[in-house]
Design an enzyme around this catalytic site. Structure first.
Site, PDB file in Angstrom:
ATOM      1  CD  GLU A 275      -9.530  -4.092  -3.172  1.00  0.00           C
ATOM      2  OE1 GLU A 275      -9.115  -4.592  -2.104  1.00  0.00           O
ATOM      3  OE2 GLU A 275      -9.114  -3.010  -3.619  1.00  0.00           O
TER       4      GLU A 275
ATOM      5  CG  HIS B  38      -9.254   1.443  -0.523  1.00  0.00           C
ATOM      6  ND1 HIS B  38      -9.636   1.045  -1.790  1.00  0.00           N
ATOM      7  CD2 HIS B  38      -8.585   0.394  -0.001  1.00  0.00           C
ATOM      8  CE1 HIS B  38      -9.211  -0.197  -2.005  1.00  0.00           C
ATOM      9  NE2 HIS B  38      -8.555  -0.615  -0.929  1.00  0.00           N
ATOM     10  CD  GLU B  39      -6.461   0.666   3.326  1.00  0.00           C
ATOM     11  OE1 GLU B  39      -6.847  -0.398   3.827  1.00  0.00           O
ATOM     12  OE2 GLU B  39      -5.859   0.725   2.225  1.00  0.00           O
TER      13      GLU B  39
END
Lengths: 503, 503
Positions: A302, A272-273
Site C-alpha cells: 500500500e 494507485h494501481e
C-alpha cells in the site's frame, strides 16, 4: 554445487509449482473481472477451489517439510545447513519455513470453509447493502466473525486475538504497537483536518463526460511515464480498479474509464494501481517461487500505491507536466481552469462519508475508525448488532459527519463480508510508510520537483526498485523501512508531509 | 445412493479436478494468443508445464485407478459393479478407463519430452519456413519423427504403426480403413475438380479494406444467428482464428479482423470456429469431469465446423439473408454485385497451393497428400529429406499445380513441427461426416433453404445438439454417425453434395 544447494534447488522447484498454482488462482480472478462470459461464474468457483486446494496441499506436503527440515530447524528457525547458500537464499528458506508453519495451522477444510463463507457473506452483503438492511446482514456477519475468531485461535497469539490477523497482512505488527501509532495519529489528524478544510470551492469543472478511448490513452501515457515496460503489463477496464500480478513479467491492472469524475475515479486510481504494479514488476524474477519474489507485506504494498497516488500523483510538479495534456485532451472541462485551481480542487479537504473517496487528510481517520471497531469485534467487546451506532458515533467524532444510512455508513466496505479482519490498518500504515519513503526520496533528489515538472518519473521507479522492490521478503517490513529511509518508522513524516502540503 | 454410486461420485470428483487442470492449460493458450503481454512468454511455459504435469499425475494416480478398478475390469473392460449406474454413467466409466490406460502408456518424462521438442521444432520451423530452408529443418524433423515413432510403439498397435497415432484423433480409425476411404475419394475428386473448375471470374470486389469494428459486429451477428448464448462465449481477435473451450459455459473463440479478404479470412473462419464452439457449448455440463462432457473425436469436431462453414455458411440460402447486410455494411465492395455473382465467386473452384485457402472441392486432396506422406514417414518408407520431391509430385498429380518454394509447399503447415502426426486425416473425415449429417438435416427439414434465407439458423444448432453434441463420448464416432444419420459412414454423401452444388 554443494548438497545444500541441491536441496535448496529442490525446494525452489516445489515453490515454483506452489506459486504458479497460486498465481493461476489470481488469473481466474483477473479474468472474472475483465473478460469472463457471465455464464461461466459457476465453473469459475470450481477452478479457483481446485487451484487453491492444490496450492495448499503442495505447501503443506510432507515432502516439502522434510526438505526444508534438512536446512532449517522447524521448531527454532535455526539453520542446520547453510554452506554455499547466499543471504538471499537463506532468507528464502527462513520465510518459506514460516509460510509452511502458518499453512499447517489452518486445516484444508477450514480454509475451504472460510472461502465458502466469504462468498456467501459477500452475496448477502451485496443484497442487503442497497437496502440499508443491516439487520438481515447481522446474523451472517456474526457467524463469520466466529469463524474468524477461530482462525485467530488456530494461528495462535500471545497478547491479543487480533494480533495474528494483523500479522497476516503486516507481519510483526501488534495491537500494542498499533494502538499507540493510531492514537497519536488521531490526535494529530482530527484538529488538523478542521484547520485545513477547504472552503467555497467550485468543483463543477472536475465532472463531465470523458471519451473512454482518450481516458485510456491518458492512463497508458501516465503508466509509461511511471516506468512500465510495455511488454510486461496490461491495463484493462473493470468495475473496480485493481492490480494482480502472476509473475514480475505479467502484471495485470485495471481501471475505470466509464466515469464522470476523471481525476478521482480514473487517473488517481490508475496511478494507485500502477504503484502496486511497479512493486510486483520490480520483484526479483530469478527468485520466483520463493518468498524473495514476494512483496514484504500488504502495508508495504500500500505504501507503493500511496506514494505514487498521493505524494507524486497529487503533487503540483507532477501536474505541471500532465495538466496541459489533459487540458488539450479534455478542453471542455479544463481549458479555462488554471493549474493552480485544478491543483487546489483536486486536493480539496472535505469530510466525506465514504473511505475510498476521502482526501488524504481524512483518509486515515476512516481506517482508524474501522480498526477500533474490528478489534472490538474480535476481542468481543463490541457486538455485531451495535456496529451501526458505534460507527455513527465515531464518524461524527473523528470526521464530523454522520451517515444517513448504512450503505454510506458501516456497510460501505466489502472487507468484513469477505472475512478480511486485520486488513484495514494496512491502508493507514501504508500511507505513513509512503510519507516516510517520500521524505527520503525528495531528500535524495534536490531537483525532485523540476524532474517531475518535466514528466521525468523513471528515477522514482528506479529508486523504489533499488531500495524496496528487489528485496521481496528478505527483510521484515520494519527493517526494510529503516534500510530504505535510514530511520525507524515514525508517523511524524506523514504529519510533516501533510503540514507542508496543506498549511 | 448405492455403494457403486458413491464410488462413481468419487471418480467424477477426481475427473473434475483433472479436467479443470487441463482446461486451465487451454486457458493459458487462449490468453497467450489474445491478451498476454509478450514479455510473459517465459513464465507461460512454466504455467503450462505445471498444469499439464499435474493433470497427467492425477490421471495416472493409483487412487483413481483403484477406484475405477472397483467398477470395471482394467484388463477386459468388463463391468464388475454397475448397480444403480445409468447408461451415461457406465459410458463415462468405460471411456475413463481407456483414458487412464492410454495415459499410463506414456511416461510423464516422455510427455514432457514431446512437448519440449514440439516447442523447439516449431521455433525452427518458424525461422526456416520464410527462408524456404528445408535442409536446416530436416534434422530437427528427423529427430522429432523418431520420438513420434517411439510414441506409436509405446501406445502399441496390431497392424500399422500409424494406427495408434490416428486413434488419438479419431478413435477406432485405422490405416486399413482410411486407405480405402481416401483411395475412392481421390478417384472421385481429381476428375471432378477439373470438371467444375471456375473460369474467368473477376474476384477483385472480394478484396479491400474493411473497418475492423464493423467486421466484428458482423461476426457477432452471425454467431448470434447460429444460436450462441451471449453469456457463455467470447469472440476476440488473434493472428490465427481458433476455438478453445474450458467448460460448456465458457467457450472462447477468436477471429481475424485485420484482413483484405473479408469472406475467406474472416466470415468463413468465424463460422468455422463457431461450429466448433457450438459443439463445446452443447456438451452436457452435468457430466463435466467425465468423458461424456467431451467431444467424441477431433474428426467429429471438424464435422461441426465444416457443416457450418461450408454446407451452411457457403450456401446461397444463407447469403440470401446475410448478403444484403454486408452490402449495407461494406457498400464499396458489394453494393454493385448481385447475390449470384457473390455466391459464385465465394464458391469458386481453383487449384491452390495452400490447404487453408483451398475451396471445398480441392480441400480433401490436400489432406490426402499429407496423409500419404506422413504414413510413409511413420512406417519408414519415406525419408524426411525426400518430402519436398514427393510433395511436389503429388501436388501436381492431385491438384495440378506445383509450389515454387517450400513455404508454399511442404513447409506450409505447422502440424509436423508440433509432432501432430495422425491429425491431418481428421480434416477430410470431418468434411465427409459433415456432408452426411447435412444430407440428413436437409432431409428432416423440407423448408431448410427457406428457413436459412430468413436468417433462421437456431434449428440447426438444436438438431446438432440433440443428435450429436449432447452425447459426448457416449457412443463411438462411428456409432454416433449411424445414430444421427440412420446410415453407416459413406463418402458418397460428400460426393453427392459436391455434385449437387457444383454440377
Amino acid at each position: 554445487m554443494t548438497k545444500t544447494n541441491e536441496i535448496y534447488q529442490q525446494i525452489v522447484e516445489m515453490g515454483k509449482q506452489i506459486r504458479t498454482l497460486q498465481s493461476l488462482s489470481l488469473f481466474m480472478e483477473w479474468d472474472q473481472e475483465t473478460f469472463m462470459p457471465k455464464g461461466a461464474i459457476g465453473f469459475r468457483s470450481l477452478q479457483k477451489q481446485t487451484l487453491e486446494a492444490l496450492a495448499h496441499q503442495h505447501l503443506t506436503a510432507t515432502e516439502l517439510q522434510e526438505l526444508l527440515g534438512k536446512l532449517i530447524d522447524f521448531d527454532t528457525g535455526e539453520f542446520i545447513k547453510d554452506d554455499g547458500l547466499e543471504d538471499l537464499q537463506k532468507a528464502a528458506i527462513r520465510e518459506f519455513r514460516l509460510d509452511v508453519i502458518k499453512a499447517k495451522k489452518l486445516p484444508e477444510s477450514f480454509v475451504k470453509n472460510l472461502a465458502k463463507m466469504g462468498s456467501e457473506t459477500v452475496e448477502v452483503w451485496a443484497q442487503t447493502k442497497p437496502k440499508n438492511d443491516f439487520a438481515t446482514f447481522t446474523p451472517h456477519l456474526e457467524n463469520f466473525l466466529k469463524l474468524v475468531q477461530e482462525k485467530s485461535k488456530l494461528l495462535g497469539y500471545e497478547e491479543h486475538p487480533y494480533d495474528p490477523l494483523l500479522d497476516e497482512y503486516e507481519p510483526g505488527m501488534t495491537v500494542k504497537k498499533l494502538d499507540k501509532i493510531f492514537a497519536s495519529l488521531k490526535d494529530f489528524l482530527i484538529p488538523f483536518a478542521k484547520k485545513v478544510r477547504s472552503k467555497n470551492l467550485n468543483t463543477d469543472f472536475m465532472y463531465g463526460e470523458f471519451e473512454e478511448s482518450k481516458v485510456l490513452e491518458l492512463d497508458k501515457r501516465i503508466l509509461s511515464a511511471m516506468g512500465f515496460d510495455d511488454s510486461t503489463f496490461r491495463l484493462d477496464t473493470s468495475n473496480h480498479p485493481f492490480c494482480l500480478s502472476f509473475h514480475p513479467t505479467d502484471v495485470r491492472m485495471t481501471t475505470v474509464t466509464k466515469t464522470t469524475d476523471l481525476i478521482a475515479a480514473n487517473v488517481s486510481a490508475t496511478i494507485h494501481e500502477g504503484g502496486h504494479g511497479l512493486y510486483e514488476a520490480g520483484l526479483d524474477q530469478d527468485y520466483f517461487g520463493t518468498p524473495i519474489c514476494q512483496a514484504v507485506s500488504i502495508a508495504f504494498h500500500e505504501s507503493q500505491s500511496k506514494i505514487w497516488e498521493c505524494c507524486i500523483g497529487q503533487s503540483k510538479s507532477f501536474w505541471q507536466h500532465f495538466y496541459p495534456q489533459i487540458q488539450e485532451m479534455f478542453p471542455k472541462n479544463f481549458k479555462d481552469q488554471s493549474l493552480d485551481t485544478f491543483y487546489k480542487t483536486m486536493n480539496r479537504v472535505e469530510p466525506s462519508l465514504i473511505r475510498i473517496y476521502s482526501d488524504e487528510v481524512h483518509y486515515c481517520l476512516h481506517v482508524i475508525l474501522r480498526y477500533e471497531i474490528e478489534k472490538g469485534l474480535i476481542e468481543g467487546s463490541i457486538k455485531v448488532k451495535d456496529i451501526p451506532d458505534i460507527w455513527n458515533e465515531k464518524m461524527e467524532a473523528y470526521i464530523g459527519i454522520k451517515p444517513k444510512n448504512h450503505a454510506e455508513g458501516c456497510m460501505q466496505d466489502i472487507h468484513w463480508a469477505w472475512g478480511l479482519f486485520g486488513y484495514f490498518p494496512t491502508y493507514a500504515l501504508g500511507t505513513m510508510y509512503a510519507a516516510q519513503l517520500f521524505d527520503t526520496l525528495t531528500g535524495k533528489f534536490p531537483d525532485f520537483d523540476e524532474r517531475l515538472s518535466q514528466g521525468h518519473l523513471h528515477f522514482i521507479k528506479e529508486w523504489l526498485g533499488e531500495n524496496v522492490h528487489r528485496y521481496g521478503r528478505q527483510y521484515s517490513s520494519e527493517e526494510l523501512l529503516v534500510r530504505a529511509t535510514g530511520k525507524p518508522f515514525s508517523s511524524s513524516f506523514f504529519e510533516k508531509y501533510l503540514e507542508a502540503k496543506y498549511l
